[in-house]
Design a protein around this motif. Structure first.
Motif, short mmCIF file in Angstrom:
data_model
loop_
_atom_site.label_atom_id
_atom_site.label_comp_id
_atom_site.label_asym_id
_atom_site.label_seq_id
_atom_site.Cartn_x
_atom_site.Cartn_y
_atom_site.Cartn_z
N ASP A 180 0.87 -1.18 0.00
CA ASP A 180 0.00 0.00 0.00
C ASP A 180 0.90 1.23 0.00
OD1 ASP A 180 -1.99 1.87 0.25
OD2 ASP A 180 -2.43 1.41 2.35
N PHE A 181 0.86 2.00 -1.09
CA PHE A 181 1.68 3.20 -1.22
C PHE A 181 0.88 4.47 -0.93
CE2 PHE A 181 4.01 0.16 -3.88
CZ PHE A 181 5.26 0.29 -3.33
N GLY A 182 -0.27 4.34 -0.27
CA GLY A 182 -1.08 5.50 0.07
C GLY A 182 -2.12 5.77 -1.00
N ARG B 80 -2.21 4.31 -3.94
CA ARG B 80 -2.44 3.11 -4.75
C ARG B 80 -1.86 1.89 -4.07
NH1 ARG B 80 1.01 4.27 -10.02
NH2 ARG B 80 -0.25 2.56 -10.76
N GLN B 81 -2.38 0.73 -4.45
CA GLN B 81 -1.84 -0.54 -4.00
C GLN B 81 -1.22 -1.23 -5.20
OE1 GLN B 81 -4.88 -2.81 -2.08
NE2 GLN B 81 -5.02 -1.41 -0.34
N GLU B 82 -0.04 -1.77 -5.03
CA GLU B 82 0.67 -2.44 -6.12
C GLU B 82 1.09 -3.84 -5.70
OE1 GLU B 82 1.39 -1.55 -9.29
OE2 GLU B 82 0.25 0.30 -9.01
N ARG B 83 1.00 -4.76 -6.64
CA ARG B 83 1.48 -6.13 -6.46
C ARG B 83 2.87 -6.17 -7.09
NH1 ARG B 83 1.21 -10.99 -9.54
NH2 ARG B 83 1.13 -12.81 -8.18
N ILE B 84 3.89 -6.31 -6.26
CA ILE B 84 5.28 -6.31 -6.70
C ILE B 84 5.76 -7.75 -6.78
CG2 ILE B 84 7.59 -5.38 -6.28
CD1 ILE B 84 5.50 -3.19 -6.56
N THR B 85 6.32 -8.12 -7.93
CA THR B 85 6.82 -9.48 -8.13
C THR B 85 8.35 -9.49 -8.13
OG1 THR B 85 6.69 -9.20 -10.52
CG2 THR B 85 4.79 -10.19 -9.43
N PRO B 86 8.96 -10.63 -7.80
CA PRO B 86 10.42 -10.71 -7.81
C PRO B 86 10.97 -10.53 -9.21
CG PRO B 86 9.45 -12.63 -6.74
CD PRO B 86 8.35 -11.85 -7.34
N PRO B 87 12.17 -10.07 -9.40
CA PRO B 87 13.13 -9.71 -8.36
C PRO B 87 12.77 -8.37 -7.75
CG PRO B 87 14.08 -9.23 -10.48
CD PRO B 87 12.74 -9.87 -10.74
N TYR B 88 13.03 -8.23 -6.46
CA TYR B 88 12.68 -7.01 -5.75
C TYR B 88 13.86 -6.03 -5.76
CZ TYR B 88 9.12 -10.16 -3.89
OH TYR B 88 8.10 -11.07 -3.76
#
Length: 75
Positions: A57-59, A61-69
């Protein structure tokens, strides 16, 4: 004539050592993180053992982050 291919192993004292794999990043729910693109955020979900994806949660927006991080770090 055939070409000989050998496996090259660096000597322990060599200044040109083999590249070391970076340690894997693990995130837990509630971790504060920063992302190069999205900014500051908080982890609100982890899929699998963190090997699949992390929901942040970036305030705004919400993002689904996939590897590699590679662009995301804990604070």
């Amino acid at each position: 004539m055939t070409k000989f291919s050998a496996v090259r192993r660096p000597l322990p004292s060599s200044p040109f050592k083999a590249p070391v794999e970076a340690p894997r990043k693990h995130f837990a729910v509630g971790d504060r993180v920063t992302h190069d693109r999205y900014g500051l955020g908080r982890v609100i979900g982890v899929e699998g053992d963190g090997d699949t994806a992390v929901l942040v949660d970036f305030g705004s927006r919400q993002e689904r982050i996939t590897p590699p991080y590679s662009a995301m770090f804990t604070l």
